[in-house]
Motif scaffolding. Structure first.
Motif, PDB file in Angstrom:
ATOM      1  N   ARG A 134       0.853  -1.196   0.000  1.00  0.00           N
ATOM      2  CA  ARG A 134       0.000   0.000   0.000  1.00  0.00           C
ATOM      3  C   ARG A 134       0.884   1.239   0.000  1.00  0.00           C
ATOM      4  NH1 ARG A 134      -4.685   1.001   4.370  1.00  0.00           N
ATOM      5  NH2 ARG A 134      -5.914   0.024   2.747  1.00  0.00           N
ATOM      6  N   GLU A 153      -1.481  -1.008  -4.178  1.00  0.00           N
ATOM      7  CA  GLU A 153      -2.651  -0.152  -4.009  1.00  0.00           C
ATOM      8  C   GLU A 153      -2.233   1.233  -3.536  1.00  0.00           C
ATOM      9  OE1 GLU A 153      -6.575  -1.108  -1.710  1.00  0.00           O
ATOM     10  OE2 GLU A 153      -5.212  -0.099  -0.317  1.00  0.00           O
ATOM     11  N   TYR A 213      -3.455   4.302  -1.541  1.00  0.00           N
ATOM     12  CA  TYR A 213      -4.505   4.606  -0.566  1.00  0.00           C
ATOM     13  C   TYR A 213      -4.481   6.102  -0.291  1.00  0.00           C
ATOM     14  CZ  TYR A 213      -7.652   4.236   3.346  1.00  0.00           C
ATOM     15  OH  TYR A 213      -8.731   4.388   4.175  1.00  0.00           O
ATOM     16  N   GLN A 263      -6.079   9.339  -8.519  1.00  0.00           N
ATOM     17  CA  GLN A 263      -6.726   8.107  -8.969  1.00  0.00           C
ATOM     18  C   GLN A 263      -6.366   7.814 -10.426  1.00  0.00           C
ATOM     19  OE1 GLN A 263     -11.000   8.085  -8.505  1.00  0.00           O
ATOM     20  NE2 GLN A 263     -11.065   5.861  -8.566  1.00  0.00           N
ATOM     21  N   ALA A 308      -4.026  -0.412  -8.078  1.00  0.00           N
ATOM     22  CA  ALA A 308      -5.363  -0.294  -7.514  1.00  0.00           C
ATOM     23  C   ALA A 308      -5.462   1.028  -6.755  1.00  0.00           C
ATOM     24  CB  ALA A 308      -5.650  -1.474  -6.585  1.00  0.00           C
ATOM     25  N   PHE A 309      -6.674   1.457  -6.454  1.00  0.00           N
ATOM     26  CA  PHE A 309      -6.866   2.728  -5.764  1.00  0.00           C
ATOM     27  C   PHE A 309      -7.979   2.567  -4.735  1.00  0.00           C
ATOM     28  CE2 PHE A 309      -8.609   6.977  -5.155  1.00  0.00           C
ATOM     29  CZ  PHE A 309      -7.461   7.749  -5.053  1.00  0.00           C
ATOM     30  N   ALA A 310      -7.750   3.141  -3.563  1.00  0.00           N
ATOM     31  CA  ALA A 310      -8.767   3.130  -2.514  1.00  0.00           C
ATOM     32  C   ALA A 310      -8.658   4.436  -1.747  1.00  0.00           C
ATOM     33  CB  ALA A 310      -8.575   1.938  -1.569  1.00  0.00           C
ATOM     34  N   SER A 311      -9.708   4.767  -1.015  1.00  0.00           N
ATOM     35  CA  SER A 311      -9.703   6.006  -0.248  1.00  0.00           C
ATOM     36  C   SER A 311     -10.651   5.896   0.926  1.00  0.00           C
ATOM     37  CB  SER A 311     -10.146   7.177  -1.134  1.00  0.00           C
ATOM     38  OG  SER A 311     -10.214   8.374  -0.384  1.00  0.00           O
ATOM     39  N   THR A 312     -10.376   6.762   1.914  1.00  0.00           N
ATOM     40  CA  THR A 312     -11.350   6.925   2.987  1.00  0.00           C
ATOM     41  C   THR A 312     -12.557   7.643   2.416  1.00  0.00           C
ATOM     42  OG1 THR A 312     -10.163   8.938   3.560  1.00  0.00           O
ATOM     43  CG2 THR A 312      -9.678   6.998   4.880  1.00  0.00           C
TER      44      THR A 312
END
Length: 197
Positions: A122, A166, A168, A183, A192-196
């Motif tokens: 990450r 990823e 984050y 992104q 990959a991409f993720a967020s709060t």
């Protein structure tokens, strides 16, 4: 490889281990307990875990419990460790899942790291421009991070690593407008991409 003599004797519950293998971080993020506690790097306690000590910890743990995964991070920056590939190897050679989390301001020998095939990496980010990024990742350099992201993608392709990478994004009220930019950048590298929320 398993050092478990009698798996039937182990408890059914499995554990995830988070192990700080390096004693400090290179950033001063205001939302981090460690980063907010210490001032200059000279004030930090010094120390790093040797691959031999990690191997002994893992072997003891495998004799006593079931391990679901091992994260070589918690409150510090694991990629500052000069032997991070050997630490990943210690975990993977025991048939365990290995995860890393990094601010990616430092990236030594990405090919050597990804050649050990950590399962998960990450990248912690809080902006796309330096002005915004530096608010959440104080003393970090977003252009260096983006450069290291490109190097990481190239290393992944060179060694044909199956590591899940990823990005984050730590989303706050003052940085949400830059989320789409990061992104898109992550997607361009195949991350990959993720967020709060």
């Amino acid at each position: 490889m398993s050092n478990v003599a009698d798996e039937a004797a182990l408890p059914e519950k499995s554990f995830i281990f988070y192990i700080d293998v390096f004693s400090y971080c290179n950033l001063r993020c205001p939302s981090c307990l460690v980063g907010a506690r210490y001032g200059a790097l000279g004030e930090w306690p010094r120390g790093l875990m040797s691959p031999g000590l990690l191997r002994r910890i893992l072997d003891k743990a495998l004799r006593e419990c079931r391990i679901e995964a091992v994260g070589l991070y918690n409150w510090t920056e694991p990629l500052l460790h000069p032997e991070i590939p050997a630490l990943v190897r210690a975990i993977k050679s025991r048939g365990l899942v290995c995860s890393l989390s990094s601010n990616l301001n430092v990236l030594r020998e990405p090919e050597a790291l990804l050649a050990e095939h950590p399962d998960y990496l990450r990248i912690s980010i809080s902006g796309f421009t330096q002005e915004i990024y530096a608010r959440g990742h104080r003393e970090g350099d977003i252009e260096r991070v983006k450069h290291n992201m490109r190097r990481l993608a190239a290393a992944r392709d060179t060694v044909q690593s199956n590591t899940h990478i990823e990005v984050y994004y730590h989303r706050y009220a003052d940085n949400a407008h830059e989320l789409p930019l990061m992104q898109d950048f992550a997607a361009s590298l195949g991350f990959a991409f993720a967020s709060t929320l």
